[in-house]
Scaffold this motif. Structure first.
Motif, PDB file in Angstrom:
ATOM      1  N   ASP A 228       0.827  -1.199   0.000  1.00 50.42           N
ATOM      2  CA  ASP A 228       0.000   0.000   0.000  1.00 50.42           C
ATOM      3  C   ASP A 228       0.874   1.267   0.000  1.00 50.42           C
ATOM      4  O   ASP A 228       0.633   2.213  -0.767  1.00 50.42           O
ATOM      5  CB  ASP A 228      -0.858  -0.050   1.278  1.00 50.42           C
TER       6      ASP A 228
ATOM      7  N   GLN B 242       2.562   1.594  -3.422  1.00 55.47           N
ATOM      8  CA  GLN B 242       1.605   2.017  -4.460  1.00 55.47           C
ATOM      9  C   GLN B 242       1.275   3.503  -4.327  1.00 55.47           C
ATOM     10  O   GLN B 242       1.174   4.219  -5.332  1.00 55.47           O
ATOM     11  CB  GLN B 242       0.318   1.175  -4.389  1.00 55.47           C
ATOM     12  N   THR B 243       1.094   3.974  -3.091  1.00 55.24           N
ATOM     13  CA  THR B 243       0.797   5.401  -2.868  1.00 55.24           C
ATOM     14  C   THR B 243       1.933   6.264  -3.430  1.00 55.24           C
ATOM     15  O   THR B 243       1.695   7.290  -4.077  1.00 55.24           O
ATOM     16  CB  THR B 243       0.616   5.685  -1.351  1.00 55.24           C
TER      17      THR B 243
END
Ligand SMILES: NC(=O)c1ccc[n+]([C@@H]2O[C@H](COP(=O)([O-])OP(=O)(O)OC[C@H]3O[C@@H](n4cnc5c(N)ncnc54)[C@H](O)[C@@H]3O)[C@@H](O)[C@H]2O)c1
Length: 283
Positions: free
Chosen positions: A162, A165-166
């Protein structure tokens, strides 16, 4: 998580560039340096770049006013309290980086991502010094930041997908092309580029060809936009030598042994463009 506000720590060559592309991408940006003059100089440098862009009709006066309104430049690290990510671009020293990331972890919101622009140091080691190692990663920009398209995104051993990806999305929004690399000394670009410059320095040291001939050969024979020794002069021979020494130690492999040409130049204070002399004379 959606990033809205970006913090940049260190307003030197890289930090100022990272702040510039972040502001231009529409983020609110807080740029902090320990030295007040450097923080002030960064705003001036950015405004010079925007004045040029205005002259060329690439931005409007309203754009420039908006950029300045969304940019805070200062020395108070507490300004990072409400940012969604801090991109750290302070000196390349593991102890300094661990210290500031620990401090950032203590003062930022629990969700804030901590990214480091380190060129070669261990992301996992920096992450382990914080209270949020799952939200720490490498976000490696290239110099000059507004021009160079690449950003290497380097998760540490415990960084979540996560978080990665951010940061990939953030890099894309900044107009960059991110590539994902596993943690390893030098990641992708420096792992390949630094030994290449080192081998060119060996060819020079062995007297096989002059600096001009080596650079000409690699430009015309290998399609390189710039020769390896001119590149070492531009980066700084002391910096290139430090990375070679780091690889040699980390991998414990003789193929990374630093060239004696680099050592001689550094001992003579001939560090490249910044001192007026390196493989070439700039004076
Ligand atoms: N210069 C490059 O070509 C390049 C390219 C990619 C990555 N990097 C990496 O980016 C980082 C910064 O490099 P740079 O060339 O911009 O260095 P720089 O010396 O131009 O800037 C570093 C800045 O950090 C400030 N600083 C130091 N300690 C600080 C602290 N505790 N808090 C706030 N500010 C602090 C210094 O005052 C200085 O202004 C390094 O990790 C370097 O390896 C550099």
């Amino acid at each position: 998580m959606e990033i809205k506000k970006v913090g940049v720590l260190g307003a030197g060559i890289m930090g100022a560039g990272i702040a510039q592309v972040s502001v231009q991408a529409g983020y609110s940006v807080v740029l902090i340096d320990v030295v007040p003059e450097i923080a002030n100089k960064a705003r001036k440098t950015l405004n010079k770049a925007w004045a040029k862009a205005l002259e060329k009709g690439k931005v409007s006066a309203e754009n420039v006013a908006d950029y300045n309104a969304r940019l805070i430049c200062g020395t108070d690290i507490n300004e990072f309290r409400d940012v969604d990510i801090v991109i750290e671009a302070i000196v390349e020293n593991i102890d300094f980086k661990k210290k500031v990331h620990k401090q950032l972890g203590e003062l930022c919101k629990a969700e804030t991502i901590l990214a480091t622009n380190t060129s070669a140091l261990s992301i996992t080691e920096i992450a382990a010094a914080t209270n949020r190692s799952d939200k720490v990663l490498g976000m490696h920009f290239f110099n000059p930041v507004p021009v160079m398209k690449l950003v290497e995104v380097i998760p540490g051993v415990v960084t979540t997908d996560d978080t990665a990806q951010t940061v990939i999305q953030l890099a894309e929004k900044m107009g960059k092309e991110p590539v994902l690399a596993k943690e390893s000394p030098g990641f992708i670009v420096n792992r390949i580029l630094v030994p290449y410059m080192n081998e060119a320095a060996n060819v020079f040291y062995e007297g096989i060809a002059s600096a001009e001939e080596i650079d000409k050969a690699m430009k015309l024979g290998a399609g390189m936009p710039m020769g390896p020794l001119a590149l070492a002069d531009m980066v700084g021979i002391d910096i290139v030598l430090a990375v070679c020494e780091f690889f040699y130690k980390e991998f414990a492999d003789s193929k990374y042994r630093p060239s004696l040409a680099f050592r001689q130049k550094v001992r003579a204070g001939h560090l490249g463009k910044k001192t007026g002399k390196g493989f070439y004379n700039y004076m």
